[in-house]
Design an enzyme around this catalytic site. Structure first.
Site, mmCIF file in Angstrom:
data_model
loop_
_atom_site.group_PDB
_atom_site.id
_atom_site.type_symbol
_atom_site.label_atom_id
_atom_site.label_comp_id
_atom_site.label_asym_id
_atom_site.label_seq_id
_atom_site.Cartn_x
_atom_site.Cartn_y
_atom_site.Cartn_z
ATOM 1 N N HIS A 17 0.640 -1.122 0.181
ATOM 2 C CA HIS A 17 -0.085 -0.298 -0.001
ATOM 3 C C HIS A 17 0.838 1.269 0.178
ATOM 4 O O HIS A 17 0.555 1.939 -0.475
ATOM 5 C CB HIS A 17 -0.571 0.169 1.319
ATOM 6 C CG HIS A 17 -1.653 -1.251 1.564
ATOM 7 N ND1 HIS A 17 -2.069 -2.166 2.732
ATOM 8 C CD2 HIS A 17 -2.120 -2.069 0.353
ATOM 9 C CE1 HIS A 17 -3.614 -3.325 2.354
ATOM 10 N NE2 HIS A 17 -2.826 -2.713 0.667
ATOM 11 N N ASP A 116 -7.669 5.472 0.908
ATOM 12 C CA ASP A 116 -6.718 4.161 0.477
ATOM 13 C C ASP A 116 -8.341 3.044 0.694
ATOM 14 O O ASP A 116 -9.335 3.657 1.092
ATOM 15 C CB ASP A 116 -5.592 3.228 0.410
ATOM 16 C CG ASP A 116 -5.500 3.029 2.045
ATOM 17 O OD1 ASP A 116 -6.312 2.962 2.576
ATOM 18 O OD2 ASP A 116 -4.303 2.398 2.362
#
Ligand code: UDP
Length: 479
Positions: A17, A116
């Site tokens: 990520h 995200d």
């Protein structure tokens, strides 16, 4: 509020990520003249993650504010799955994120919010600030399509997804085979499934979805996501394919997460062009001892040169997700007896971590045996390296299917490695297919074509270049 466009990006723990978040931040700075502040919650247990955060500080493209990892021990059980851990952690971190933003001097506050997947509930902070807000999904458009559509499947499909006899049909997209569904869809009673459906439900609260893919790679799925007669009626918001956003090659001698091991690169420099297969199962992938033994034998029998990043065997495939690069270990304790000596002249075994982009961009690399996490897949494509895919967890089974069936840039085992141990003979055949066999040449040719297509997407006026230009900066006069 800031007079210059300023993006706040909220990122959940995990190297897969953090890395694409840094790349997005760099592009916003270099292509859109934004200032960027990344709010990161590093895994409390990952040494590599904290090193990566430190390394990202130079050269300084953006600011990083590390938020303290919240204590979620009272909210989740000891066996909670990764999606549960990540979503609960990001939910519990929301007050700290909100205070950090609202605590900024008014003139320095962000003009755009990007969150995200796992922090999608923080979109509401964008509403509070009255600024545009986006979700960044550093995965394929096909994965976005499934996630957007899962609330519909949740109502329409009875029983477990993996037990369905028909593929799961998403309007306008390639159907998903039941055995390929993402991890949170494997068990509908598990909390991670409920969290995943909730993520899907929350997409329309954003002003758009940024995806790490590009028009030419997935045009059919991207078109479906935009088409109000198809998936667009569920997605409801624009999609922006802005990929491939991948890490750049590290400068020589860089340390920390670069781990640009001189010995390794000296060895690689001496090998013939496209003769070495690179074996790595991502930042956290692990296999059982039995599978590892077969992998070692398969490599040895293939008689190909290799670099293999190893991690101690474990029972679960994502055992090292929060601890990548941490354990000190001695591979000779778990590799087959004599393997290291017998392969000494043709292969290198490296424990835990190497700088993958440096290796994949080296001319001696001819193949990548990968768990096909999406960052790794993009790094392989952008370097024109054919893959041998070995999906383990998350959305990797879908990635494997796309890379082999749709794009034709990879080979795979007959049965998923997450279902059954893949034997040494089959491994040998797969390695030889991408490295030496004649019918593997077409695969190499296709991946080289995709490398060009990726470069075109990011050239001036290319599709991803243009898509990034369309994202609102929250201050239209300055955009
Ligand atoms: N990576 C690396 N060295 C390693 C393992 C991984 O540099 O030894 C990097 C890799 O280049 C990629 C990221 O870590 O950028 C892994 O992301 P991916 O989405 O492929 O998989 P994940 O680790 O999230 O499952």
């Amino acid at each position: 509020m800031s007079s210059q466009p300023h993006a706040a990006i909220l990122c959940s723990p995990g190297l897969g990520h953090l890395i694409p978040t840094f790349e997005l931040a760099k592009r916003l700075v270099t292509h859109r003249n934004f200032t960027v502040t990344i709010f990161a919650i590093p895994s409390p247990t990952s040494k590599i993650e904290s090193e990566l955060l430190k390394a990202a500080a130079t050269p300084k493209f953006f600011d990083i504010i590390e938020l303290p990892p919240p204590d979620i021990s009272g909210c989740v059980g000891p066996d909670a799955a990764i999606v549960t851990l990540l979503t609960v952690m990001m939910r519990e971190a929301r007050p700290a994120f909100r205070s950090a933003i609202l605590g900024m001097e008014y003139s320095l506050r962000p003009t755009v919010l990007i969150v995200d997947l796992f922090s999608i509930e923080s979109l509401s902070i964008g509403d509070e600030l009255g600024i545009p807000k986006y979700v960044y999904v550093a995965c394929t458009a096909w994965f976005v399509a499934l996630t957007v559509y899962v609330p519909v499947f949740d109502k329409e499909v009875e029983g477990e997804y993996v037990d369905q006899t028909e593929p799961l049909r998403i309007p306008g997209c390639k159907p998903v085979q039941p055995e390929d569904v993402v991890d949170p869809m494997l068990d509908r009673i598990d909390q991670q499934y409920l969290e995943y459906v909730r993520i899907g439900t929350n997409f329309p609260k954003s002003d758009g979805i940024l995806m790490n893919t590009w028009e030419d790679l997935e045009h059919k799925t991207i078109d479906a996501l935009r088409d109000e007669g198809l998936l667009g009626r569920v997605a409801k918001v624009p999609v922006y394919p802005i990929g491939p956003l991948t890490r750049q090659v590290q400068s020589a001698g860089s340390t920390s997460t670069g781990i640009r091991d001189k010995g390794l690169f000296n060895w690689l420099d001496k090998q013939p062009c496209e003769s070495v297969i690179f074996v790595s199962l991502g930042s956290g992938g692990t296999v059982s001892l039995e599978q590892m033994t077969e992998m070692a034998w398969g490599l040895e029998l293939s008689q190909q040169r290799f670099i293999w990043v190893v991690r101690p065997p474990a029972r679960s495939a994502d055992a090292a997700f929060f601890t990548s690069g941490n354990q000190d270990d001695d591979p000779s304790t778990y590799l087959p007896k004599g393997f290291l000596t017998r392969t000494h002249d043709v292969g290198l075994v490296v424990p835990l971590w190497v700088s993958q982009v440096d290796i994949l961009s080296h001319p001696s690399i001819g193949g990548f045996w990968s768990h096909c996490g999406w960052n790794s897949s993009l790094e392989s494509i952008t370097n024109g390296v054919p893959m041998m895919v070995w999906p383990l967890y998350a959305e990797q089974r879908m990635n494997a299917t796309m890379l082999t069936e749709e794009l034709g840039v990879a080979v795979r085992s007959k049965v998923l490695p997450s279902k059954k141990v893949v034997g040494r003979e089959e491994i040998k055949e797969m390695v030889r297919k991408i490295m030496v066999d004649k019918d593997g040449q077409a695969i190499r040719g296709r991946v080289k074509g995709l490398k060009l297509s990726a470069a075109k997407a990011w050239s001036v006026g290319g599709s991803s270049y243009n898509a990034l230009s369309q994202i609102s900066c929250g201050n239209e006069r300055k955009c």
